[in-house]
Write a protein that holds these residues in place. Sequence first.
Motif, mmCIF file in Angstrom:
data_model
loop_
_atom_site.group_PDB
_atom_site.id
_atom_site.type_symbol
_atom_site.label_atom_id
_atom_site.label_comp_id
_atom_site.label_asym_id
_atom_site.label_seq_id
_atom_site.Cartn_x
_atom_site.Cartn_y
_atom_site.Cartn_z
ATOM 1 N N GLN A 121 -130.527 -43.352 -7.814
ATOM 2 C CA GLN A 121 -129.559 -44.448 -7.889
ATOM 3 C C GLN A 121 -128.228 -43.804 -8.235
ATOM 4 N N GLU A 123 -124.903 -45.219 -7.342
ATOM 5 C CA GLU A 123 -123.771 -46.075 -7.681
ATOM 6 C C GLU A 123 -123.898 -46.455 -9.155
ATOM 7 N N ASN A 261 -132.574 -50.466 -12.031
ATOM 8 C CA ASN A 261 -131.692 -51.172 -12.974
ATOM 9 C C ASN A 261 -131.143 -52.481 -12.436
ATOM 10 N N MET A 262 -130.967 -52.569 -11.115
ATOM 11 C CA MET A 262 -130.421 -53.799 -10.560
ATOM 12 C C MET A 262 -131.370 -54.311 -9.473
ATOM 13 N N ALA A 264 -130.929 -54.096 -5.876
ATOM 14 C CA ALA A 264 -131.110 -53.222 -4.720
ATOM 15 C C ALA A 264 -129.854 -52.379 -4.543
ATOM 16 N N GLU A 266 -127.428 -50.267 -1.485
ATOM 17 C CA GLU A 266 -127.141 -50.210 -0.050
ATOM 18 C C GLU A 266 -126.939 -48.803 0.515
ATOM 19 N N HIS A 299 -127.721 -59.136 1.933
ATOM 20 C CA HIS A 299 -126.594 -58.565 1.188
ATOM 21 C C HIS A 299 -126.525 -57.046 1.396
ATOM 22 N N GLU A 300 -127.645 -56.373 1.178
ATOM 23 C CA GLU A 300 -127.616 -54.897 1.292
ATOM 24 C C GLU A 300 -127.341 -54.484 2.730
ATOM 25 N N GLU A 322 -118.117 -56.027 -3.037
ATOM 26 C CA GLU A 322 -119.119 -56.940 -3.589
ATOM 27 C C GLU A 322 -118.759 -58.408 -3.377
ATOM 28 N N TYR A 383 -118.597 -60.139 -8.633
ATOM 29 C CA TYR A 383 -119.471 -60.543 -7.520
ATOM 30 C C TYR A 383 -119.214 -62.007 -7.118
HETATM 31 N N1 HT7 Z 1 -124.024 -52.032 -4.894
HETATM 32 C C1 HT7 Z 1 -125.218 -52.084 -5.686
HETATM 33 C C2 HT7 Z 1 -124.889 -51.924 -7.103
HETATM 34 C C3 HT7 Z 1 -125.973 -51.278 -7.903
HETATM 35 C C4 HT7 Z 1 -125.793 -50.727 -9.142
HETATM 36 C C5 HT7 Z 1 -124.688 -50.601 -9.932
HETATM 37 C C6 HT7 Z 1 -124.830 -49.985 -11.186
HETATM 38 C C7 HT7 Z 1 -126.048 -49.547 -11.584
HETATM 39 C C8 HT7 Z 1 -127.161 -49.649 -10.795
HETATM 40 C C9 HT7 Z 1 -127.024 -50.253 -9.576
HETATM 41 N N2 HT7 Z 1 -127.916 -50.500 -8.628
HETATM 42 C C10 HT7 Z 1 -127.274 -51.127 -7.593
HETATM 43 C C11 HT7 Z 1 -125.986 -53.337 -5.473
HETATM 44 C C12 HT7 Z 1 -125.306 -54.349 -4.665
HETATM 45 O O1 HT7 Z 1 -124.422 -55.032 -5.124
HETATM 46 O O2 HT7 Z 1 -125.594 -54.478 -3.514
#
Ligand code: HT7
Length: 871
Positions: A121, A123, A261-262, A264, A266, A299-300, A322, A383
């Motif tokens: 991960q 981002e 953590n979130m 998904a 992209e 979204h992704e 976003e 968002y």
């Molecule tokens: N763009 C992605 C954001 C995201 C993220 C940010 C911080 C830590 C973990 C994370 N996992 C995904 C998801 C999205 O908005 O599509």
Amino acid sequence: PRAIHLKDYRVPPFLIDRTELHFELGEKATLVKSRLSMRRNPDSDEGDAALQLHGDTSLVLRRLQLDGKDLSVSDYQRDDESLTIAQLPDNFVLECVTLIKPQENTSLEGLYKSNGMFCTQCEAEGFRKITFYLDRPDVMSVFTTTIVANRQDYPVLLSNGNPVEQGEQEDGRHWCRWDDPFKKPAYLFALVAGKLEQVDDSFTTQSGREVALRLFVEPQNLDKCDHALASLKRSMAWDEQVYGREYDLDIFMIVAVDHFNMGAMENKGLNIFNSSCVLANPATTTDAGFQRIEGIVGHEYFHNWSGNRVTCRDWFQLSLKEGFTVFRDAEFSADMGSRTVKRIEDVSLLRTAQFAEDAGPMAHPVRPASYIEISNFYTLTVYEKGAEVVRMIHTLLGAEQFRKGSDLYFERHDGQAVTTDDFIQAMEDASGIDLGQFRRWYSQAGTPVVEVSDDYDAEQRRYRLKVRQHCPATPESDSKQPFHIPLAVGLLDEQGNDLDLGDGQTTKILHLTEAEQEFVFEGIDSQPLPSLLRGFSAPVKLRYPYSAEQLVFLMAHDSDGFNRWDAGQRLAVDLMQGLISDYQQGRELVLDRSLVEAYTKVLSDRSLDPAMVAKLLLLPSEAYLAELAEVIDPEAIHLVREFVKRELAQALQGLLMDAYRHNRSEGDYQLNADAIARRSLQNAALSYLMTLEQPRILVLAQHQFASADNMTDQLAALSLIAHSGFESERQQALSEFYQQWQQDPLVVNQWLSVQATSPRDDSLTQVKALMAQPLFDLTNPNRVRALIGAFCGQNAVQFHRADGEGYRFLADQVIALDKLNPQIASRLLTPLTRWKRYDSRRQALMRAQLERIMAGELSKDSYEIVSKSLA
Ligand code: HT7
Ligand code: ZN
């Protein structure tokens, strides 16, 4: 920790044209070799600046070479966050070998392991935990990635782009090379290695190219892939039809992972999904779950253009990708299902959670001006409010000009890292519409309040709307300039018909641009009733002194489906606010008949879509009532809402029972709009009926629980029984459910949440007991959210217990989690940050816990949230 400011942005002094990565995945450690073809940026004004690469303190630097020659420790400087090399030529190749330990990485940023699988991960700033790099979104590079790993444990090796080569080694290891021809920032890099099964599909683009679609899952989840793949194909077709955007690689892959953590991510060509946001089948997934998955897959996928092909210059521009992509996914979902229901759901979220964020210590503009930790700014403001801002542009331009604007934006900025201002400029250039003042939506925080009053002059046949706007102070600024607010308005005659507002239009957009304005409607024959802010045309708080009678009228007649629903919400809010005050003053609670009459009409109107009836019947949530309160009294809010629900159930028993029976279908499960709508009404009716605490209704719920052929019905029944006062029955249902589903982690999460959200007095004790069981795991964010997050965030009456034990519990968990996973710890903190909204006793208790957290050593993530809350 220091703050980073938008005003300090400088173009990168160096660029990376090519990035070649080589991963040797190992059980104890992983070796990462990078070869970066770099040059000085001709657009930089920093002359012969030193190269400062980002690199986390956990990286072990094994070797550094410049143009093939080893550098020694005296040739560079290293600190906790970076590696600096001075006196570099204009063009050079930098090679670096680092050692990392994914097995020990519980932060779930960078490269880590989830259930034995390697995944990444990156981002926002996770790549710097993998190797030294210019880990900023405006440095875009083409990547080639080679992954080497033991074949038996990691038969599948994935990265971005197209697979170009693979081979075997003699030591039982194999390798695979991936080539991504599209330039991308490091945050879109991805790697996955594991024992995964795949489900294949394909999509033919509008220009006739065949794209392979591949969903990778752990073997036990192979029966949960169809819905995501079908959603993906619908997304691909929709983006072609609505935005003219085609997919660009030969393969599109999705991987499901349990530790995430979130929702998904992209990553280019290789989306990584939290398993809870991609895996589904009717037995284990609710209707809401299916719809959520469709929205997130969309979204992704949509990010491939709005985010990947055109990305952000810096993280202050996060809403560029976003906000726009949430708008795109919301329109996609609206087109796939009911537009009005989707709008109601989105606005409900915005008005409860985003408005609360705007009123709290973390309030920030859609384009923040500064941050300490960017992960804290993946917010509802960036968002959801960001999406509302794009929606307003759509309203101001109209669908056709908006499409011209998005075409221009994608064409002009393809392959670039740009700003929200570039987005608006493209919209302005394509449409010729001035968005100068509109730009304030990006730079000013806070929720504007729009106050409307009216008068009607029968003699002149003139109707006048007087409108005032103001925006409360937020931490970054206490003086706000007026916003450009598109206010969608309709006028209803005495029969409830829309008046013609010119050229056959029944809804008119009023442009609010000043603090006070007047709008005049001529040729109006009788006093109209205004339907204001139709479709929730702007993210504002609307004030107009509607009487209960007028609201009931709007509920029955407004041609705008959203405003029909909203009239019901206003009516219920007004009554409940009165009852909350009665409760606080010790007065007897009596429910006004107007709500009973309104709901009677709703339940008797057979022409209404059952999904709409279910939405109309849903009382304003406790969270929404809290957001509206001057001083939040969680106990009074909870008791009053329960009281109103019970009174309504008593008065409408017969109609509710009819609605239940009429919409219940036993066997013959279907997943389509009609069946989903019927289940939603059936379960809304049952939820009212259960408040009566009658054994015959309990039997209905038990029967539904036992005979359900789908998770929507089973979980709805479980939750009603588990939250009821029928002690032995609730324990039995919970235990049967666990017995049935203990092998399925996603269903176990739902079971945990049902218990965490119980308003019963023993729920904190129950939560603690569940945490002590082996099934609970603090390193798994889905488990943490399901239990701790649900208790603290969705069970206000128990979290805000008068003894402060809920606060102490949350502080304990944050302190423990902050060491393991700072992103999850800081997100959990949200309910404590709202301490100023409560009575002085609760304020003191919450503040004391924030201070206790602050006294320890904290991550940047939690430090930012706690320090801003205490400021
Ligand atoms: N763009 C992605 C954001 C995201 C993220 C940010 C911080 C830590 C973990 C994370 N996992 C995904 C998801 C999205 O908005 O599509
Ligand atoms: Zn996104």
